[in-house]
Design a protein around this motif. Sequence first.
Motif, short mmCIF file in Angstrom:
data_model
loop_
_atom_site.label_atom_id
_atom_site.label_comp_id
_atom_site.label_asym_id
_atom_site.label_seq_id
_atom_site.Cartn_x
_atom_site.Cartn_y
_atom_site.Cartn_z
N ARG A 296 0.81 -1.22 0.00
CA ARG A 296 0.00 0.00 0.00
C ARG A 296 0.85 1.27 0.00
O ARG A 296 0.48 2.28 -0.62
N GLU A 297 1.98 1.25 0.69
CA GLU A 297 2.81 2.44 0.76
C GLU A 297 3.37 2.80 -0.62
O GLU A 297 3.55 3.98 -0.93
N ASN B 162 13.62 13.91 -1.16
CA ASN B 162 14.50 13.79 0.00
C ASN B 162 13.73 13.41 1.26
O ASN B 162 14.28 12.72 2.13
N GLU B 163 12.48 13.84 1.36
CA GLU B 163 11.69 13.55 2.55
C GLU B 163 10.99 12.20 2.50
O GLU B 163 10.78 11.56 3.53
N ARG B 164 10.62 11.75 1.31
CA ARG B 164 9.79 10.56 1.20
C ARG B 164 10.55 9.27 0.89
O ARG B 164 10.05 8.18 1.17
N LEU B 165 11.72 9.38 0.31
CA LEU B 165 12.46 8.20 -0.14
C LEU B 165 13.69 7.97 0.74
O LEU B 165 14.35 8.92 1.15
N GLY C 55 10.58 2.54 -2.66
CA GLY C 55 10.68 3.44 -1.51
C GLY C 55 12.10 3.69 -1.06
O GLY C 55 12.33 4.32 -0.03
N ALA C 56 13.08 3.20 -1.82
CA ALA C 56 14.48 3.37 -1.45
C ALA C 56 15.35 3.28 -2.69
O ALA C 56 14.97 2.64 -3.68
N PRO D 106 25.51 26.72 -11.83
CA PRO D 106 24.41 25.79 -11.56
C PRO D 106 24.02 25.72 -10.09
O PRO D 106 24.83 25.97 -9.20
N LEU D 107 22.75 25.37 -9.88
CA LEU D 107 22.25 25.01 -8.56
C LEU D 107 22.35 23.50 -8.42
O LEU D 107 22.21 22.77 -9.39
N VAL D 108 22.57 23.03 -7.20
CA VAL D 108 22.78 21.61 -6.95
C VAL D 108 21.64 21.05 -6.10
O VAL D 108 21.36 21.55 -5.01
N LEU D 109 21.00 20.00 -6.62
CA LEU D 109 19.96 19.26 -5.88
C LEU D 109 20.58 17.94 -5.46
O LEU D 109 20.99 17.13 -6.29
N ASP D 110 20.66 17.71 -4.14
CA ASP D 110 21.45 16.61 -3.60
C ASP D 110 20.62 15.87 -2.55
O ASP D 110 19.95 16.49 -1.73
N ASN D 111 20.67 14.54 -2.56
CA ASN D 111 19.95 13.79 -1.53
C ASN D 111 20.70 13.78 -0.20
O ASN D 111 20.11 13.46 0.84
N LEU D 112 21.98 14.16 -0.19
CA LEU D 112 22.75 14.21 1.05
C LEU D 112 22.58 15.53 1.79
O LEU D 112 22.80 15.61 3.00
N VAL D 113 22.23 16.58 1.05
CA VAL D 113 22.05 17.92 1.61
C VAL D 113 20.72 18.46 1.13
O VAL D 113 20.49 18.54 -0.07
N ASP D 114 19.84 18.83 2.05
CA ASP D 114 18.49 19.22 1.66
C ASP D 114 18.42 20.60 1.00
O ASP D 114 17.58 20.83 0.15
#
Length: 224
Positions: free
Chosen positions: A48-49, A81-84, A109-110, A161-169
């Motif tokens: 379900r998730e 970043n918040e959900r995965l 989910g990961a 460029p701007l950086v979108l990173d999963n280690l830094v929000d």
Amino acid sequence: MGIYLKRLTSLSLTAFLAALLLAGTVLPAGNFSVDRSVLQQAERKYGREALRRLTAWEELIARDKSRTDRDKLEKVNRFFNERLRFAGDWDVWGVEDYWATPIEFLAKGAGDCEDFAIAKYFTLKAMGLEDEKLRITYVKALRYNIHHMVLTYYSTPEAEPLVLDNLVDSIDHASKRNDLMPILSFNGSGLWLAKQRGMGKPAGKSSRLRLWQDLLQKMSEDRL
């Protein structure tokens, strides 16, 4: 560098548009939807998730009314970043290196850094951002002494460029990310070798990247 390019070993317009289907329909954001059969399959296979994550992703795109690119970047970066959950490919897929489609990533989910960067890239494209503004960028994360992948955004070809990173929000300019050393970047049309924190040196077509080609093939087949 050579080993990495060999390991990853212009898409035709048809192939690229097929990849952008994302197992749904890439139209103006308000018309975006994920195929119902894909949602049902994800729920049966992952629970379900998984369905909730995919539905939330569909709504993120379909209901987007962001006025600026920066608003879209913030929204998409925060969503993933918040959900995965971050996890290595061995833990998630049982293989050394696997690039998941956004559908696979959300259903599981990961995923690892590649999965975060790829999912953000295709989500922002579905929300209307031009391909030339986005790069999936391979870097070395100096703080952790590991190879890493992020998404970068260029408001213009000459812009920092701007950086979108999963280690830094937070979304920061590349000059503020001294912990990252750029190596190469790519999108649907090209590949660049990075010599500085800018556009980099053209290095041919992204079709040189085998894992990228494999990813696009999976997406065109609606594989889950």
